[in-house]
Design a protein around this motif. Structure first.
Motif, PDB file in Angstrom:
ATOM      1  N   GLU A   1      -5.213  51.275   8.848  1.00  0.00           N
ATOM      2  CA  GLU A   1      -6.037  52.470   8.759  1.00  0.00           C
ATOM      3  C   GLU A   1      -5.250  53.575   8.061  1.00  0.00           C
ATOM      4  N   VAL A   2      -5.919  54.334   7.213  1.00  0.00           N
ATOM      5  CA  VAL A   2      -5.286  55.430   6.483  1.00  0.00           C
ATOM      6  C   VAL A   2      -5.967  56.731   6.878  1.00  0.00           C
ATOM      7  N   THR A   3      -5.187  57.659   7.405  1.00  0.00           N
ATOM      8  CA  THR A   3      -5.758  58.925   7.880  1.00  0.00           C
ATOM      9  C   THR A   3      -5.387  60.109   6.992  1.00  0.00           C
ATOM     10  N   ASN A   4      -4.646  59.838   5.921  1.00  0.00           N
ATOM     11  CA  ASN A   4      -4.203  60.928   5.049  1.00  0.00           C
ATOM     12  C   ASN A   4      -4.632  60.609   3.625  1.00  0.00           C
ATOM     13  N   ASP A   5      -5.745  61.218   3.175  1.00  0.00           N
ATOM     14  CA  ASP A   5      -6.261  60.892   1.844  1.00  0.00           C
ATOM     15  C   ASP A   5      -5.526  61.615   0.723  1.00  0.00           C
ATOM     16  N   SER A   6      -4.476  62.366   1.066  1.00  0.00           N
ATOM     17  CA  SER A   6      -3.658  62.994   0.026  1.00  0.00           C
ATOM     18  C   SER A   6      -2.471  62.117  -0.360  1.00  0.00           C
ATOM     19  N   SER A   7      -2.328  60.981   0.306  1.00  0.00           N
ATOM     20  CA  SER A   7      -1.239  60.065  -0.034  1.00  0.00           C
ATOM     21  C   SER A   7      -1.593  59.270  -1.279  1.00  0.00           C
TER      22      SER A   7
ATOM     23  N   PHE B   1      -5.805  63.393  -6.117  1.00  0.00           N
ATOM     24  CA  PHE B   1      -4.404  63.327  -5.680  1.00  0.00           C
ATOM     25  C   PHE B   1      -3.583  64.425  -6.351  1.00  0.00           C
ATOM     26  N   PHE B   2      -3.762  64.595  -7.647  1.00  0.00           N
ATOM     27  CA  PHE B   2      -3.043  65.659  -8.358  1.00  0.00           C
ATOM     28  C   PHE B   2      -3.407  67.029  -7.787  1.00  0.00           C
ATOM     29  N   ASP B   3      -4.680  67.201  -7.480  1.00  0.00           N
ATOM     30  CA  ASP B   3      -5.144  68.489  -6.964  1.00  0.00           C
ATOM     31  C   ASP B   3      -4.534  68.779  -5.598  1.00  0.00           C
ATOM     32  N   LYS B   4      -4.520  67.796  -4.704  1.00  0.00           N
ATOM     33  CA  LYS B   4      -4.017  68.002  -3.351  1.00  0.00           C
ATOM     34  C   LYS B   4      -2.497  68.119  -3.314  1.00  0.00           C
ATOM     35  N   ASN B   5      -1.841  67.652  -4.350  1.00  0.00           N
ATOM     36  CA  ASN B   5      -0.389  67.747  -4.405  1.00  0.00           C
ATOM     37  C   ASN B   5       0.072  68.812  -5.401  1.00  0.00           C
ATOM     38  N   ASP B   6      -0.817  69.757  -5.668  1.00  0.00           N
ATOM     39  CA  ASP B   6      -0.490  70.899  -6.525  1.00  0.00           C
ATOM     40  C   ASP B   6      -0.024  70.483  -7.912  1.00  0.00           C
ATOM     41  N   ASP B   7      -0.559  69.391  -8.424  1.00  0.00           N
ATOM     42  CA  ASP B   7      -0.198  68.922  -9.760  1.00  0.00           C
ATOM     43  C   ASP B   7      -1.361  69.010 -10.741  1.00  0.00           C
ATOM     44  N   HIS B   8      -2.474  69.564 -10.276  1.00  0.00           N
ATOM     45  CA  HIS B   8      -3.654  69.590 -11.143  1.00  0.00           C
ATOM     46  C   HIS B   8      -3.406  70.447 -12.386  1.00  0.00           C
ATOM     47  N   LYS B   9      -2.749  71.579 -12.206  1.00  0.00           N
ATOM     48  CA  LYS B   9      -2.476  72.457 -13.343  1.00  0.00           C
ATOM     49  C   LYS B   9      -1.562  71.760 -14.349  1.00  0.00           C
TER      50      LYS B   9
ATOM     51  N   ASP C   1       6.398  60.474 -26.582  1.00  0.00           N
ATOM     52  CA  ASP C   1       6.682  61.849 -27.016  1.00  0.00           C
ATOM     53  C   ASP C   1       6.422  62.875 -25.922  1.00  0.00           C
ATOM     54  N   PHE C   2       5.502  62.588 -25.031  1.00  0.00           N
ATOM     55  CA  PHE C   2       5.075  63.570 -24.047  1.00  0.00           C
ATOM     56  C   PHE C   2       5.612  63.208 -22.663  1.00  0.00           C
ATOM     57  N   SER C   3       6.249  64.175 -22.018  1.00  0.00           N
ATOM     58  CA  SER C   3       6.800  63.940 -20.683  1.00  0.00           C
ATOM     59  C   SER C   3       5.686  63.606 -19.694  1.00  0.00           C
ATOM     60  N   ASN C   4       6.016  62.715 -18.766  1.00  0.00           N
ATOM     61  CA  ASN C   4       5.119  62.361 -17.655  1.00  0.00           C
ATOM     62  C   ASN C   4       3.810  61.714 -18.113  1.00  0.00           C
ATOM     63  N   THR C   5       3.832  61.090 -19.287  1.00  0.00           N
ATOM     64  CA  THR C   5       2.623  60.405 -19.752  1.00  0.00           C
ATOM     65  C   THR C   5       2.174  59.334 -18.764  1.00  0.00           C
ATOM     66  N   LEU C   6       3.116  58.523 -18.283  1.00  0.00           N
ATOM     67  CA  LEU C   6       2.766  57.462 -17.338  1.00  0.00           C
ATOM     68  C   LEU C   6       2.409  58.031 -15.975  1.00  0.00           C
ATOM     69  N   TYR C   7       3.090  59.105 -15.575  1.00  0.00           N
ATOM     70  CA  TYR C   7       2.793  59.722 -14.285  1.00  0.00           C
ATOM     71  C   TYR C   7       1.349  60.219 -14.252  1.00  0.00           C
ATOM     72  N   PHE C   8       0.916  60.875 -15.314  1.00  0.00           N
ATOM     73  CA  PHE C   8      -0.445  61.408 -15.328  1.00  0.00           C
ATOM     74  C   PHE C   8      -1.484  60.340 -15.674  1.00  0.00           C
ATOM     75  N   ALA C   9      -1.019  59.161 -16.097  1.00  0.00           N
ATOM     76  CA  ALA C   9      -1.949  58.045 -16.312  1.00  0.00           C
ATOM     77  C   ALA C   9      -2.162  57.249 -15.033  1.00  0.00           C
ATOM     78  N   TYR C  10      -1.100  57.148 -14.206  1.00  0.00           N
ATOM     79  CA  TYR C  10      -1.175  56.278 -13.030  1.00  0.00           C
ATOM     80  C   TYR C  10      -0.772  56.958 -11.724  1.00  0.00           C
ATOM     81  N   GLY C  11      -0.082  58.094 -11.786  1.00  0.00           N
ATOM     82  CA  GLY C  11       0.305  58.763 -10.559  1.00  0.00           C
ATOM     83  C   GLY C  11       1.727  58.474 -10.141  1.00  0.00           C
ATOM     84  N   LYS C  12       1.969  58.591  -8.840  1.00  0.00           N
ATOM     85  CA  LYS C  12       3.318  58.622  -8.275  1.00  0.00           C
ATOM     86  C   LYS C  12       4.137  57.370  -8.549  1.00  0.00           C
TER      87      LYS C  12
END
Length: 878
Positions: free
Chosen positions: A263-269, A313-321, A391-402
């Motif tokens: 069971e998962v109780t934290n949808d920000s994970s 996930f990005f929004d809840k972890n303050d990464d949306h901006k 060329d762009f930092s965090n390309t994979l992070y913003f494509a797939y996440g953590k």
């Protein structure tokens, strides 16, 4: 990266729960479980339930995984506890068939256990005292009133073995920790919540001999207690899930398998993103290098849902901006709608790999190849031949996440039209590409092959840990007290786990979850040898088995210094002698039990079962033999020996056969000389590398030479058989392009296309499919195929992870049926195949090429005789 050990420890904790079969249980009534669980402290790490009965005892009898995790000493103590308490005449009537709970709790620098044992009926305190005092013949029993309850101390007279127990609410609570017991009895201490208890009871299977409950929020506490380093990314992924898991055990004697729900109780994970996915194929693991310590592979079944939850996930972890800025930067540079095309570039299967040295690799399945090929050059630059950098930092992070948080601007190489590999340095990427070119891959390791047999490749998240490869990472992460236990091979068996894995599959907002621990069981095929025999150097050639006497057989083996050893079937030494040169081909035994062989130092040997050489032997040959002798039984026994392009003939006393005519053939003879009696006439038959086939009479005169015009060179053995109508004698062999070549005594030749294979392919003819006739067995690089020589039917095929450098081996079973064996020299694995093309249970097995399978004595079953890199001959019973 400090994550490997953390997940390992979580698995380790789960295994401990699975390990105490002495208190095992099948759930009789879920409602009965509520009461005992209500007393457990809130900080309980893990709970397991078992049934106290002999049936479950028998299921887990000799389950070595328990000893490996708990330690032999602890298992002995628990065995004593079971026999002296739960099975004692005084207590057994009240505890037999009851569900027993064992829970694990933090205490200082240790993890301590608590046993909760419900009674079938209430017992007056006076009667309980009588029952406990009846144990005084084994324990020194003392008692003290604490918290309004009588606390019993059972002293067995050995250091650190005081067992504390209390009877309360028609249950016995027992522990080797007095503090834990008092904490459990104290109503003022926080206890498990109703939701936790209900979840465990709901998922506790009636049909499982063991059930396990685990609270996810305990992960950080377990981490802090067991390791001395900062947790890495993997542990944070699992710890962030929060919630709880309940598993039930599936029994297998050489593996721990826990299957259930999480069971998962934290949808920000991060991992919660996958809870609404459905399990789907994962196959990136086929690209991972052999020095993989651990990996996490992810797969997406619903890209729309994934993108939506990733954005959340990005929004809840303050990464949306930051995410929006990344999209804007990319789109302003490459002038396309990148967000719309993101999933078409980056596909639905991705993974991160931790290597033995701690370095990381990333793997991504390409989405749409056409879109990828169009846009990847706008997202990267080429820095070397076929090597690129994003060329762009965090390309994979913003494509797939953590999952790709550690990859800022990685280097990459496009492996094929489907897959891209990433690394944080050019050196790591180039090292991987060398492994890829040489096919030094994880799928070629024994641990992974055993893992593949049990766990499927359909999931959304798979964590895998290779025990051997991750050994140093684990050892460097453990605190000193747990490191000591981890390295203690006498009391524990942590080193005998091939692999650990966790698999998660989305299930409408939760996970179907499973844990697998693949163990090198001593009772499993190939687990523990019956005996070992030491050599001074490595074995050369295969072990051979011969008759020794009317009551016993004998094993022969030659080591690198040319010493031949005679070994008893029990592993003891019979004799040893140094021979002049290396044995060529296969020795054979005469009717008087003497053994004949040739060596590469131009010597012919005949010796008895005591190792004593016969008169006139060893005999010098004019040239080195190209293969082992063939025994022909005419009026007198004759030994035919192939010598390059000639055949020599000797009698069994070591004399040349005077009437034998030595004829030079047009090429080197292919393997051994064949003899056959056909239509009341004896023939000696050979094939040569030049593509010629010779039928000779018993004096060496050529009866017929048959030449196939299309053949330039042959390199494989011939097979001799009468034609289907019985009117002709036929030679079969295979060329180097995929044809079966047939030459007849009548002079006819034919070429029959079978398949395609290379000029380096090994081909041979044996019946390995139980169809009463020989099959064509082909090993070409990493592919095994078996065909009918009658109509070219493909019976079965098998693909290895490495190219095979040795000829296949054949071991007689019954009549004309053989067991097929194949060895992979590059990854030290050997395999035996049944008649359907499947590997036998226990294979592949880690060993060097050149092995034997079959009987080693008149009585008893089959054995595998093989060697490893420690210069020992191992005898494994099968």
């Amino acid at each position: 990266m400090r994550n490997t050990i953390i997940v390992t420890i979580l698995l380790f904790i789960a295994v401990i729960a699975a390990s105490i079969y002495y208190f095992s249980d099948l759930d009789k009534d879920h409602n009965e479980a509520v009461k005992p669980l209500k007393f457990l402290p809130r900080d309980t790490y893990l709970i397991a339930s078992f049934k106290n009965d002999e049936t479950t005892d028998n299921i887990f009898k000799d389950f070595e995984i328990f000893n490996a995790i708990l330690g032999n000493k602890e298992v002995d103590e628990l065995t004593n506890l079971k026999n002296s308490l739960l099975r004692s005449p005084a207590l057994q009537p009240y505890t037999l068939n009851q569900e027993i709970y064992i829970s694990f709790h933090p205490e200082d620098n240790e993890i301590t256990s608590l046993f909760t044992i419900p009674f079938t009926q209430n017992i007056p305190q006076k009667e309980l005292s009588v029952l406990v005092n009846s144990l005084s013949n084994r324990y020194k029993v003392s008692l003290k009133d604490t918290l309004g309850t009588t606390l019993y101390t059972l002293d067995e007279g050995r250091k650190d073995t005081l067992l504390y127990a209390a009877f309360s609410h028609q249950m016995i609570f027992s522990s080797y920790s007095k503090n834990l017991l008092l904490k459990t009895l104290d109503d003022n201490n926080l206890k498990l919540s109703k939701d936790q208890i209900d979840y465990f009871i709901q998922h506790n299977s009636k049909n499982s001999p063991l059930s396990v409950y685990f609270d996810h929020k305990q992960i950080p506490h377990i981490t802090k207690q067991l390791i001395h380093r900062k947790p890495g990314q993997n542990i944070s992924l699992f710890a962030d899930l929060r919630g709880q898991s309940a598993w039930n055990i599936n029994y297998k004697n050489d593996a721990l398998m826990l299957v259930g729900e999480s069971e998962v109780t934290n949808d920000s994970s991060y991992l919660s993103i996958f809870t609404n996915q459905s399990k789907t194929d994962q196959n990136l693991y086929t690209y991972f290098p052999s020095n993989t310590a651990s990996y996490l592979e992810y797969s997406i079944s619903d890209t729309t849902s994934f993108n939506k939850k990733l954005d959340s996930f990005f929004d809840k972890n303050d990464d949306h901006k930051r995410y929006m800025n990344h999209i804007q930067n990319v789109e302003s540079s490459i002038k396309i709608d990148y967000e719309k095309n993101r999933r078409r570039i980056w596909g639905d299967n991705f993974a991160t790999v931790e290597l033995t040295n701690g370095d990381l690799l990333g793997f991504v399945k390409i989405g749409d190849p056409k879109t990828f090929n169009t846009l990847i050059s706008k997202l990267s630059k080429e820095i070397a031949d076929s090597l690129y950098q994003l060329d762009f930092s965090n390309t994979l992070y913003f494509a797939y996440g953590k999952a790709f948080q550690s990859f800022q601007r990685p280097y990459f190489h496009i492996l094929n039209d489907q897959t891209v590999v990433f690394a944080n340095s050019q050196g790591n990427l180039q090292a991987y590409l060398r492994d890829w070119k040489m096919q030094n891959l994880l799928t070629g390791t024994l641990g992974f092959k055993n893992f593949e047999k049990l766990q499927g490749n359909k999931a959304n998240v798979t964590f895998f840990l290779h025990g051997k490869n991750a050994n140093s990472i684990i050892a460097n992460s453990l605190t000193s007290s747990y490191l000591k236990k981890y390295r203690d091979k006498e009391n524990f068996g942590f080193q005998d786990f091939y692999s650990w894995s966790i698999q998660l599959a989305g299930n409408n907002g939760s996970f179907l979850s499973s844990i697998y621990g693949i163990y090198k069981s001593k009772s499993a095929p190939g687990g523990a040898p019956s005996w070992t025999y030491p050599f001074d150097g490595k074995l050369i050639g295969s072990p051979w088995v011969f008759e020794h006497s009317d009551t016993s057989m004998m094993i022969l083996a030659q080591e690198q210094n040319h010493t031949v050893h005679g070994i008893h079937p029990n592993g003891s030494k019979l004799w040893s002698a140094v021979f002049s040169g290396r044995v060529i081909g296969t020795p054979f035994q005469l009717a008087d039990r003497s053994i004949v062989l040739v060596t590469d130092n131009q010597r012919l040997y005949r010796f008895d079962t005591a190792g004593k050489v016969f008169k006139n032997f060893s005999l010098g040959l004019p040239q080195p033999a190209s293969y082992s002798p063939t025994l022909a039984s005419y009026d007198n026994h004759i030994l035919f020996i192939p010598i390059a392009n000639k055949i020599l003939a000797y009698d069994i006393e070591g004399h040349k056969v005077e009437q034998w005519k030595i004829t030079e053939l047009d090429g080197e003879i292919l393997f051994d000389v064949k003899t056959i009696r056909f239509k009341d006439r004896d023939y000696i038959v050979v094939g040569t590398q030049a593509g010629s086939f010779y039928f000779l009479d018993t004096t060496g005169n050529i009866i017929k030479k048959v030449q196939h015009d299309d053949i330039s060179k042959l390199t494989n053995p011939i097979f001799l058989t009468p034609s289907l109508d019985g009117q002709d004698l036929q030679i079969h062999t295979a060329d180097g392009v995929g044809n079966l070549i047939i030459a007849s005594l009548t002079g006819k030749t034919q070429k029959r296309p079978i398949s395609q294979w290379s000029s380096s392919a090994y081909t041979d003819f044996r019946n390995v499919t139980s169809d009463d006739q020989a099959d064509l067995v082909v090993v070409d690089k990493n592919k095994l195929t078996v065909h009918s020589i009658k109509d070219s039917t493909l019976y079965f095929q098998y693909t290895f992870t490495k190219d095979i450098d040795d000829r296949p081996q054949f071991f007689p079973l019954e009549k004309n049926l053989f067991r097929l064996g194949v060895a992979s020299r590059s990854n030290y694995l050997i395999g035996l195949f049944n008649e359907n093309g499947h590997m036998l249970e226990g294979f592949p097995l880690e060993a060097l090429p050149n092995f034997y399978f079959g009987k080693i004595n008149y009585a008893g079953g089959n054995y595998l005789l093989c060697t490893k890199r420690d210069h020992k001959l191992y005898a494994f019973p099968f």
